[in-house]
Scaffold this motif. Structure first.
Motif, short mmCIF file in Angstrom:
data_model
loop_
_atom_site.label_atom_id
_atom_site.label_comp_id
_atom_site.label_asym_id
_atom_site.label_seq_id
_atom_site.Cartn_x
_atom_site.Cartn_y
_atom_site.Cartn_z
N GLU A 97 0.83 -1.21 0.00
CA GLU A 97 0.00 0.00 0.00
C GLU A 97 0.86 1.26 0.00
OE1 GLU A 97 -3.25 1.13 -0.25
OE2 GLU A 97 -3.48 -0.92 -0.97
N ILE A 98 1.91 1.26 0.79
CA ILE A 98 2.80 2.43 0.85
C ILE A 98 3.42 2.68 -0.51
CG2 ILE A 98 4.97 3.28 1.81
CD1 ILE A 98 4.08 1.91 4.49
N TYR A 99 3.96 1.64 -1.14
CA TYR A 99 4.59 1.81 -2.45
C TYR A 99 3.57 2.27 -3.50
CZ TYR A 99 8.89 -0.38 -0.78
OH TYR A 99 10.05 -0.66 -0.10
N LYS A 100 2.36 1.73 -3.43
CA LYS A 100 1.32 2.14 -4.38
C LYS A 100 1.03 3.63 -4.22
CE LYS A 100 -2.43 -0.27 -4.13
NZ LYS A 100 -3.79 -0.80 -3.93
N ARG A 101 0.97 4.08 -2.98
CA ARG A 101 0.67 5.49 -2.73
C ARG A 101 1.85 6.39 -3.10
NH1 ARG A 101 -3.62 5.57 2.13
NH2 ARG A 101 -4.65 3.64 1.55
N LEU A 102 3.06 5.90 -2.92
CA LEU A 102 4.23 6.67 -3.35
C LEU A 102 4.22 6.86 -4.87
CD1 LEU A 102 6.90 5.08 -1.00
CD2 LEU A 102 6.28 7.52 -1.05
N GLN A 103 3.91 5.80 -5.58
CA GLN A 103 3.85 5.90 -7.04
C GLN A 103 2.74 6.86 -7.47
OE1 GLN A 103 1.96 3.00 -9.31
NE2 GLN A 103 3.13 3.39 -11.15
N LYS A 104 1.65 6.86 -6.74
CA LYS A 104 0.53 7.75 -7.06
C LYS A 104 0.96 9.22 -6.95
CE LYS A 104 -4.29 8.60 -5.90
NZ LYS A 104 -5.39 8.27 -5.00
N CYS A 105 1.89 9.52 -6.05
CA CYS A 105 2.39 10.90 -5.93
C CYS A 105 3.03 11.34 -7.25
CB CYS A 105 3.41 11.00 -4.80
SG CYS A 105 2.74 10.76 -3.14
N CYS A 106 3.83 10.47 -7.83
CA CYS A 106 4.47 10.79 -9.11
C CYS A 106 3.42 10.96 -10.21
CB CYS A 106 5.46 9.70 -9.51
SG CYS A 106 6.86 9.53 -8.39
N GLU A 107 2.41 10.11 -10.20
CA GLU A 107 1.34 10.20 -11.20
C GLU A 107 0.59 11.52 -11.09
OE1 GLU A 107 -1.17 6.80 -10.67
OE2 GLU A 107 0.33 5.41 -11.46
N LYS A 108 0.35 11.96 -9.87
CA LYS A 108 -0.36 13.23 -9.66
C LYS A 108 0.45 14.41 -10.16
CE LYS A 108 -4.17 11.74 -7.80
NZ LYS A 108 -5.48 11.99 -8.37
N CYS A 109 1.76 14.37 -9.98
CA CYS A 109 2.62 15.44 -10.52
C CYS A 109 2.52 15.47 -12.04
CB CYS A 109 4.07 15.25 -10.08
SG CYS A 109 4.36 15.61 -8.34
N LYS A 110 2.52 14.30 -12.64
CA LYS A 110 2.40 14.24 -14.10
C LYS A 110 1.05 14.76 -14.55
CE LYS A 110 2.76 11.48 -18.21
NZ LYS A 110 2.61 10.22 -18.82
N THR A 111 0.00 14.48 -13.80
CA THR A 111 -1.33 14.99 -14.13
C THR A 111 -1.33 16.51 -14.17
OG1 THR A 111 -2.40 13.06 -13.15
CG2 THR A 111 -3.75 15.03 -13.41
N VAL A 112 -0.66 17.13 -13.20
CA VAL A 112 -0.58 18.59 -13.17
C VAL A 112 0.16 19.12 -14.39
CG1 VAL A 112 0.38 20.58 -11.93
CG2 VAL A 112 -0.77 18.76 -10.65
N THR A 113 1.30 18.52 -14.70
CA THR A 113 2.07 19.02 -15.84
C THR A 113 1.35 18.72 -17.17
OG1 THR A 113 3.49 17.04 -15.85
CG2 THR A 113 4.31 19.00 -14.69
N ASN A 114 0.59 17.65 -17.22
CA ASN A 114 -0.22 17.40 -18.43
C ASN A 114 -1.26 18.50 -18.61
OD1 ASN A 114 1.14 15.06 -19.09
ND2 ASN A 114 -0.44 13.68 -18.32
N LYS A 115 -1.86 18.94 -17.51
CA LYS A 115 -2.83 20.04 -17.57
C LYS A 115 -2.16 21.33 -18.02
CE LYS A 115 -6.93 18.73 -16.31
NZ LYS A 115 -8.00 18.70 -17.28
N ILE A 116 -0.96 21.60 -17.49
CA ILE A 116 -0.22 22.79 -17.89
C ILE A 116 0.02 22.74 -19.40
CG2 ILE A 116 2.02 23.97 -17.74
CD1 ILE A 116 2.15 23.00 -14.80
N GLU A 117 0.49 21.60 -19.87
CA GLU A 117 0.79 21.43 -21.29
C GLU A 117 -0.47 21.65 -22.13
OE1 GLU A 117 3.49 18.39 -23.85
OE2 GLU A 117 2.08 17.47 -22.45
#
Length: 124
Positions: A97-117
């Motif tokens: 669960e911890i690793y899954k949530r850590l990976q989700k942090c990276c995904e959320k950052c990419k979501t933000v930059t995808n919106k910026i783009e």
């Protein structure tokens, strides 16, 4: 951006919820990766004000995308190691669960930059 903050908070909640007291090297590596993602995401957000003249905006977005890919690889490697070294099913469940949530942090950052783009491309 709130999604990034919530995802980071979820990692901390997970540690508390499962009562985990050990921090593996992979978790520290993930934390460094998330910090890099957030730094580049912040730089991309700062560049939005002058997006028409920015020479580094798309570089920052690309860096977050590459870091997210590194996060996916780290997630897989971390789980592989976890399942190899631990025989305690509760420990395995907690760290999965911890690793899954850590990976989700990276995904959320990419979501933000995808919106910026997306915003920038629509307005060029």
């Amino acid at each position: 951006i709130d999604g990034v903050t919530d995802a980071i908070e979820d990692v901390l909640i997970c540690y508390d919820m499962f009562g985990v007291s050990t921090v593996y090297r992979d978790v520290v590596e993930f934390a460094d990766l998330i910090l890099d993602c957030c730094s580049h995401m912040d730089a991309a957000l700062a560049e939005m004000k002058d997006y028409r003249k920015s020479e580094v905006l798309f570089d920052e977005i690309d860096k977050v995308n590459r870091l997210k890919s590194r996060g996916e690889a780290l997630y897989v490697d971390s789980l592989r190691k976890l399942y190899q070294i631990s025989e305690d099913p509760i420990h395995i469940m907690a760290y999965t669960e911890i690793y899954k949530r850590l990976q989700k942090c990276c995904e959320k950052c990419k979501t933000v930059t995808n919106k910026i783009e997306s915003i920038v491309l629509k307005n060029i």
